[in-house]
Motif scaffolding. Structure first.
Motif, PDB file in Angstrom:
ATOM      1  N   ARG A 223       0.843  -1.189   0.000  1.00 46.79           N
ATOM      2  CA  ARG A 223       0.000   0.000   0.000  1.00 46.79           C
ATOM      3  C   ARG A 223       0.886   1.250   0.000  1.00 46.79           C
ATOM      4  N   ASP A 224       0.327   2.341  -0.540  1.00 44.79           N
ATOM      5  CA  ASP A 224       0.999   3.643  -0.496  1.00 44.79           C
ATOM      6  C   ASP A 224       0.410   4.397   0.698  1.00 44.79           C
ATOM      7  N   TRP A 225       1.243   4.685   1.695  1.00 48.73           N
ATOM      8  CA  TRP A 225       0.748   5.233   2.961  1.00 48.73           C
ATOM      9  C   TRP A 225       0.845   6.756   2.975  1.00 48.73           C
ATOM     10  N   LEU A 226      -0.281   7.391   3.320  1.00 49.53           N
ATOM     11  CA  LEU A 226      -0.430   8.845   3.284  1.00 49.53           C
ATOM     12  C   LEU A 226      -0.818   9.346   4.663  1.00 49.53           C
ATOM     13  N   TYR A 227       0.009  10.199   5.252  1.00 51.06           N
ATOM     14  CA  TYR A 227      -0.312  10.770   6.559  1.00 51.06           C
ATOM     15  C   TYR A 227      -1.527  11.685   6.408  1.00 51.06           C
ATOM     16  N   VAL A 228      -2.470  11.564   7.315  1.00 51.60           N
ATOM     17  CA  VAL A 228      -3.770  12.195   7.136  1.00 51.60           C
ATOM     18  C   VAL A 228      -3.666  13.711   7.029  1.00 51.60           C
ATOM     19  N   GLU A 229      -2.716  14.349   7.709  1.00 52.67           N
ATOM     20  CA  GLU A 229      -2.557  15.805   7.603  1.00 52.67           C
ATOM     21  C   GLU A 229      -2.166  16.205   6.187  1.00 52.67           C
ATOM     22  N   ASP A 230      -1.332  15.388   5.534  1.00 54.90           N
ATOM     23  CA  ASP A 230      -0.976  15.672   4.143  1.00 54.90           C
ATOM     24  C   ASP A 230      -2.195  15.556   3.243  1.00 54.90           C
ATOM     25  N   HIS A 231      -3.025  14.556   3.505  1.00 51.80           N
ATOM     26  CA  HIS A 231      -4.253  14.405   2.720  1.00 51.80           C
ATOM     27  C   HIS A 231      -5.148  15.634   2.879  1.00 51.80           C
ATOM     28  N   CYS A 232      -5.289  16.102   4.106  1.00 55.16           N
ATOM     29  CA  CYS A 232      -6.138  17.275   4.357  1.00 55.16           C
ATOM     30  C   CYS A 232      -5.633  18.510   3.617  1.00 55.16           C
ATOM     31  N   SER A 233      -4.331  18.690   3.580  1.00 52.63           N
ATOM     32  CA  SER A 233      -3.778  19.856   2.878  1.00 52.63           C
ATOM     33  C   SER A 233      -4.049  19.758   1.385  1.00 52.63           C
ATOM     34  N   ALA A 234      -4.017  18.539   0.832  1.00 55.19           N
ATOM     35  CA  ALA A 234      -4.310  18.366  -0.589  1.00 55.19           C
ATOM     36  C   ALA A 234      -5.765  18.689  -0.898  1.00 55.19           C
ATOM     37  N   ILE A 235      -6.670  18.299  -0.028  1.00 53.28           N
ATOM     38  CA  ILE A 235      -8.091  18.567  -0.254  1.00 53.28           C
ATOM     39  C   ILE A 235      -8.365  20.069  -0.161  1.00 53.28           C
ATOM     40  N   ARG A 236      -7.761  20.738   0.817  1.00 52.87           N
ATOM     41  CA  ARG A 236      -7.930  22.192   0.905  1.00 52.87           C
ATOM     42  C   ARG A 236      -7.457  22.864  -0.379  1.00 52.87           C
ATOM     43  N   LEU A 237      -6.345  22.400  -0.903  1.00 54.23           N
ATOM     44  CA  LEU A 237      -5.791  22.989  -2.118  1.00 54.23           C
ATOM     45  C   LEU A 237      -6.690  22.703  -3.322  1.00 54.23           C
ATOM     46  N   ALA A 238      -7.215  21.487  -3.400  1.00 59.40           N
ATOM     47  CA  ALA A 238      -8.124  21.150  -4.494  1.00 59.40           C
ATOM     48  C   ALA A 238      -9.388  22.002  -4.433  1.00 59.40           C
ATOM     49  N   GLU A 314       4.333  16.169   2.854  1.00 61.11           N
ATOM     50  CA  GLU A 314       5.433  16.697   3.664  1.00 61.11           C
ATOM     51  C   GLU A 314       5.953  15.697   4.685  1.00 61.11           C
ATOM     52  N   VAL A 315       5.138  14.693   5.009  1.00 61.87           N
ATOM     53  CA  VAL A 315       5.481  13.769   6.094  1.00 61.87           C
ATOM     54  C   VAL A 315       5.870  12.413   5.509  1.00 61.87           C
ATOM     55  N   SER A 316       7.102  11.988   5.757  1.00 65.10           N
ATOM     56  CA  SER A 316       7.528  10.660   5.326  1.00 65.10           C
ATOM     57  C   SER A 316       6.850   9.604   6.186  1.00 65.10           C
ATOM     58  N   PHE A 317       6.850   8.366   5.705  1.00 67.94           N
ATOM     59  CA  PHE A 317       6.223   7.312   6.498  1.00 67.94           C
ATOM     60  C   PHE A 317       6.949   7.129   7.827  1.00 67.94           C
ATOM     61  N   GLU A 318       8.265   7.220   7.805  1.00 68.84           N
ATOM     62  CA  GLU A 318       9.038   7.040   9.042  1.00 68.84           C
ATOM     63  C   GLU A 318       8.682   8.108  10.073  1.00 68.84           C
ATOM     64  N   GLN A 319       8.458   9.339   9.624  1.00 69.25           N
ATOM     65  CA  GLN A 319       8.042  10.403  10.543  1.00 69.25           C
ATOM     66  C   GLN A 319       6.598  10.192  10.993  1.00 69.25           C
ATOM     67  N   GLY A 320       5.725   9.908  10.026  1.00 65.76           N
ATOM     68  CA  GLY A 320       4.301   9.830  10.323  1.00 65.76           C
ATOM     69  C   GLY A 320       3.944   8.668  11.231  1.00 65.76           C
ATOM     70  N   ILE A 321       4.602   7.535  11.071  1.00 68.89           N
ATOM     71  CA  ILE A 321       4.230   6.384  11.891  1.00 68.89           C
ATOM     72  C   ILE A 321       4.673   6.587  13.337  1.00 68.89           C
TER      73      ILE A 321
END
Length: 352
Positions: A223-238, A314-321
């Protein structure tokens, strides 16, 4: 101006609403049915914030949706509301089609009627953002290129089939009625407030409780793992910049096998909350029978949203987990309430 957020007490929706007020003072009308995965405790930080207007209700209630859009003169709808757990869709498919297909249809139809009441300048600002999943694209082989916005839909579970249908509904309302829609398809999210039936919070909570850490099949599903804060920033931008009718894939650029994710969580817990008996958390891993139709690999190509809107995670998986494990360690009362169902009892007292 006001935006209507649906499913705003769930995992991604509540993170979006909370983060929205870190970037905007625009009020949010938050519509959520508060099913098992919706939790008002996720929104505790907004309890006394007048900008946040919570309404308990379903997106399938067209009259309620229409009245909210009209009363608050919403200039946008951001739709997170969905049944989203693949395992539950296998054991009981019908609720997924009720919410994800019929619910989306009624929500967007109410939005179309609201759009028709707006002045031309208001119509120019209006957006309907539909938050979807990469699972609609089906499964990739180990060397296949990542999903793009042009990838054909090939859903393999009742959940992904219901989301694929909802995507098609939204697209049709742009093509047929000119409703300014935007569709986003994200990869696997993780982070705070994640209901503990999904992989990351399940492994964290089971590990701390001394329970088995179930891993489907051989654990090599990618799976491609996406930190939820990064997802939120993408939706705001969209919401702010995307052209009506556009679709965007949103990924974390973090492909990992399920087994890698589980063992990495175990390693973090070994360091920050070691077992009292001195043994490794990885000894709790138990391989279980794979689920039917389990997609082998997902991968997202986020080139389009990067080039068009300037977004990158902005958040790598190692940071986000690490941040995620720390959040669950620091919020054991939230975990206990969710797992015991105590928050549902509170909802009954509060609303009935």
């Amino acid at each position: 101006m006001t935006i209507l957020v649906t499913g705003g007490a769930g995992f991604i929706g509540s993170n979006f609403v909370v983060s929205w007020f870190r970037h905007s003072d625009e009020p949010v009308v938050n519509l959520d049915a508060l099913t098992y995965a919706g939790n008002l405790q996720n929104l505790d930080s907004l309890r006394d914030d007048p900008r946040h207007i919570f309404v308990r209700g379903s997106i399938a209630d067209a009259d309620l949706v229409g009245s909210l859009l009209a009363e608050h003169q919403a200039r946008a709808v951001v739709n997170f509301a969905a049944e989203s757990h693949v395992d539950r869709s296998i054991s009981s498919p019908e609720p997924f089609f009720d919410t994800n297909v019929i619910g989306t249809l009624r929500l967007i139809e109410a939005s179309r009627h609201h759009f028709g009441t707006l002045l031309p300048v208001e119509q120019g600002r209006f957006r309907f953002v539909h938050v979807s999943t990469d699972e609609v694209f089906g499964s990739l082989g180990p060397n296949d290129p990542a999903f793009t916005e042009e990838t054909s839909y090939k859903p393999n579970s009742p959940y992904s089939a219901s989301k694929a249908a909802s995507d098609h509904i939204v697209r049709s309302y742009f093509e047929t009625f000119g409703l300014p829609t935007i569709i986003t398809n994200c990869s696997n999210n993780y982070g705070p407030f994640h209901f503990p039936e999904k992989l990351v919070p399940l492994i964290i909570t089971n590990a701390l409780d001394g329970h088995d850490l179930p891993v489907y099949g051989d654990g090599q599903q990618v799976r491609d793992w996406l930190y939820v804060e990064d997802h939120c920033s993408a939706i705001r931008l969209a919401l702010e910049k995307a052209k009506p009718g556009s679709t965007y894939n949103i990924g974390g650029n973090n492909e990992r096998t399920n087994l890698h994710v589980v063992t990495q969580i175990c390693g973090i817990l070994d360091a920050v909350r070691p077992r009292s008996d001195g043994r490794k958390y990885s000894e709790q891993i138990k391989f279980v029978t794979d689920r039917p139709g389990h997609d082998r690999r997902y991968a997202i190509d986020s080139t389009k949203i990067r080039d068009d809107l300037g977004w990158e995670p902005e958040v790598s998986f190692e940071q986000g987990i690490v941040k995620t494990v720390d959040w669950y360690l620091d919020n054991q009362e939230w975990v206990a309430a969710v797992r015991s169902g105590a928050y549902l009892d509170w909802i009954k007292v509060q609303y009935q």
